[in-house]
Each structure stands twice: as C-alpha cells, then as structure tokens.
Design a protein around this motif. Structure first.
Motif, short mmCIF file in Angstrom:
data_model
loop_
_atom_site.label_atom_id
_atom_site.label_comp_id
_atom_site.label_asym_id
_atom_site.label_seq_id
_atom_site.Cartn_x
_atom_site.Cartn_y
_atom_site.Cartn_z
N MET A 151 0.84 -1.20 0.00
CA MET A 151 0.00 0.00 0.00
C MET A 151 0.87 1.26 0.00
N GLU A 152 1.92 1.23 0.81
CA GLU A 152 2.81 2.40 0.92
C GLU A 152 3.50 2.68 -0.40
N ARG A 153 3.99 1.63 -1.07
CA ARG A 153 4.63 1.81 -2.38
C ARG A 153 3.63 2.39 -3.39
N GLU A 154 2.42 1.88 -3.35
CA GLU A 154 1.39 2.35 -4.28
C GLU A 154 1.04 3.80 -4.00
N ALA A 155 0.93 4.16 -2.72
CA ALA A 155 0.54 5.52 -2.35
C ALA A 155 1.64 6.53 -2.67
N ASP A 205 -2.64 4.19 -8.02
CA ASP A 205 -3.81 3.63 -8.70
C ASP A 205 -4.87 3.30 -7.65
N GLY A 206 -6.00 3.99 -7.72
CA GLY A 206 -7.04 3.82 -6.70
C GLY A 206 -7.56 2.41 -6.62
N ASP A 207 -7.80 1.77 -7.78
CA ASP A 207 -8.33 0.40 -7.79
C ASP A 207 -7.34 -0.56 -7.13
N ARG A 208 -6.04 -0.34 -7.37
CA ARG A 208 -5.02 -1.20 -6.77
C ARG A 208 -4.98 -1.01 -5.26
N LEU A 209 -5.09 0.23 -4.79
CA LEU A 209 -5.10 0.48 -3.35
C LEU A 209 -6.29 -0.20 -2.68
N ARG A 212 -12.81 7.09 -5.89
CA ARG A 212 -13.08 7.92 -7.07
C ARG A 212 -13.59 9.30 -6.67
N LEU A 213 -14.36 9.36 -5.59
CA LEU A 213 -14.94 10.63 -5.17
C LEU A 213 -13.95 11.47 -4.36
N SER A 214 -13.04 10.81 -3.63
CA SER A 214 -12.11 11.55 -2.77
C SER A 214 -10.79 10.78 -2.67
N HIS A 215 -10.09 10.72 -3.80
CA HIS A 215 -8.88 9.90 -3.88
C HIS A 215 -7.82 10.33 -2.89
N GLU A 216 -7.56 11.63 -2.79
CA GLU A 216 -6.47 12.11 -1.93
C GLU A 216 -6.76 11.83 -0.46
N HIS A 217 -8.01 11.99 -0.06
CA HIS A 217 -8.40 11.73 1.33
C HIS A 217 -8.12 10.27 1.68
N TYR A 218 -8.49 9.36 0.77
CA TYR A 218 -8.28 7.93 1.00
C TYR A 218 -6.78 7.62 1.04
N ARG A 219 -6.04 8.15 0.08
CA ARG A 219 -4.61 7.83 -0.04
C ARG A 219 -3.84 8.27 1.20
N THR A 220 -4.22 9.40 1.79
CA THR A 220 -3.47 9.90 2.94
C THR A 220 -3.75 9.10 4.22
N ARG A 260 -18.14 7.43 6.91
CA ARG A 260 -18.33 8.89 6.98
C ARG A 260 -17.69 9.57 5.78
N GLY A 261 -16.50 9.12 5.40
CA GLY A 261 -15.81 9.75 4.27
C GLY A 261 -16.59 9.60 2.98
N LEU A 262 -17.15 8.43 2.75
CA LEU A 262 -17.92 8.20 1.52
C LEU A 262 -19.20 9.03 1.53
N ILE A 263 -19.90 9.04 2.65
CA ILE A 263 -21.16 9.80 2.72
C ILE A 263 -20.90 11.30 2.54
N GLU A 264 -19.83 11.81 3.16
CA GLU A 264 -19.51 13.23 3.00
C GLU A 264 -19.18 13.56 1.54
N SER A 265 -18.45 12.67 0.88
CA SER A 265 -18.11 12.90 -0.53
C SER A 265 -19.36 12.89 -1.40
N LEU A 266 -20.30 12.00 -1.09
CA LEU A 266 -21.56 11.96 -1.84
C LEU A 266 -22.35 13.25 -1.67
N ARG A 267 -22.40 13.74 -0.44
CA ARG A 267 -23.15 14.97 -0.17
C ARG A 267 -22.53 16.16 -0.91
#
Length: 222
Positions: free
Chosen positions: A116-120, A125-129, A169-177, A211-218
């Motif tokens: 995960m760290e190497r990918e980040a 690649d979001g799908d790979r993460l 897809r909705l919040s890639h940077e938030h997930y990656r960090t 929470r992160g997904l719901i906030e991104s949807l909103r």
C-alpha cells in the motif's frame, strides 16, 4: 468486456460483470440486461442469469419481477447498513485474529501494508489500493479461523469493495493519505496481541470509511 473463457460459464460471467461494477464502468443503480450481457460475453442468457444470481447473493445486484436486474444504489442508507454490519464483523475478526494469528500471517499483513505504501508513494492507482485494502481484511478474517465469521464477511465483501472503490473515485487524496497509516496501526496492534482498544480501532476504521464516503456523496450532490 472480454469474452468469457470456457470454464464454469456462470461463474465466469459473474466475474466479468463484477469487474465492470467494481471498476465503475457499470454505474450504481443501472440496469443489467441479459441479452446485451450474453452478447458481450458470448455466452447463453442462461449463463448470464446464473451469473447474476451469484452477484445477487453477494448483494451487488437485485432483481425484481418484471423489472429486471439492477446494480445496488450508492445511497446513504445502503452505505450505512453495509458499513454497520462490517464494523461489527471487523471488531470480532480483529480481536480473534490477535489471539489466533500465526507469525507468517502477521508477516503477510506487513507485506500488504508495504505494498500500500509503495502504491501511495507513486501515481497511486485507486483500484489497486482498494484491492490491497480488501486483501488485508481477507487476511485478518483468515487469521481469525472462524468459518461462519468468514462467510458473514463474504456476504458483504463485494458491496464493501464497490463502496470503497467509489470512495476513492470521489475523494482519492483523502483515502490515499489515510489508508497506509490506518492499516499499519492495525497490523502493529495485531502482531503485539494488544486487544485493549483494538476492537474500537477496528470499528472506527470502518466508520471513518463510511463517513468519508457519505460526505463525498453529499458534496457531489450540492
């Protein structure tokens, strides 16, 4: 889509359709038509119908009489229900894995966190993460060694994968960090066998994702 290879055609059709759903190429809530799928996959409508039945058991699609089959919605209700179930399952799986895990299994968790760290660090690649994220939790359930618990996880696993993929897809940077540190902390506590606070950490890991997904949807809908 790629034509189905000639193994178990229903299972192969399910695999191909699942890949399209998880990749986002088939959108949440969209209709899945047997005739079109059979033509794309070069299999019979019967094989497609059986494949869709597999995906319905996984909770990725639902069928209604005279209304056909649709992919589940990306709604707040669906997200909340799935992640609440997952939070309860992950708490039990993680606590049990801390007691029953073997050295090689802890090493596998560390390997996945390193991947995960190497990918980040790269293009990420979001799908790979997400695939590594799901694989990490598959490993935790395997460590727990409870077949019925694993079956319960498998009943929601594809839905979790779909929701996590859309979260990226909705919040890639938030997930990656967050993905590396959160899984590293889980792996460290599991190896140490520190059950105090571990269940709460496992639950919060899931609730944070919800929470992160719901906030991104909103944000998307405003």
């Amino acid at each position: 889509m790629q034509p189905a290879r000639r193994r178990g055609l229903a299972e192969e059709a399910a695999d191909r359709i699942r890949d399209e759903i998880l990749s986002g190429r088939f959108a949440p809530g969209s209709a899945l038509r047997e005739v079109e799928l059979a033509g794309s996959l070069q299999v019979s409508r019967g094989s497609v119908r059986e494949g869709l039945a597999i995906l319905e058991r996984e909770g990725l699609v639902h069928s209604e009489w005279h209304r056909g089959t649709r992919i589940i919605e990306l709604s707040e209700t669906d997200i909340t229900e799935v992640y609440e179930v997952r939070a309860a399952l992950d708490r039990l799986a993680t606590l049990t894995a801390a007691e029953r895990g073997r050295a090689g299994q802890f090493d596998e968790l560390d390997r996945l966190v390193a991947a995960m760290e190497r990918e980040a660090r790269g293009p990420a690649d979001g799908d790979r993460l997400v695939a590594l994220d799901i694989e990490f939790h598959d490993c935790v359930y395997a460590m727990a060694g409870n077949g019925r618990l694993t079956s319960a996880w498998e009943a929601v696993r594809s839905q979790v994968h779909m929701f996590q993929a859309h979260r990226v897809r909705l919040s890639h940077e938030h997930y990656r960090t967050r993905v590396v540190d959160e899984h590293r902390e889980l792996a460290t506590l599991l190896r140490a066998g520190r059950v105090e606070g571990l269940g709460d950490l496992a639950e919060e890991h899931v609730r944070s994702a919800s929470r992160g997904l719901i906030e991104s949807l909103r944000e998307l809908h405003h």
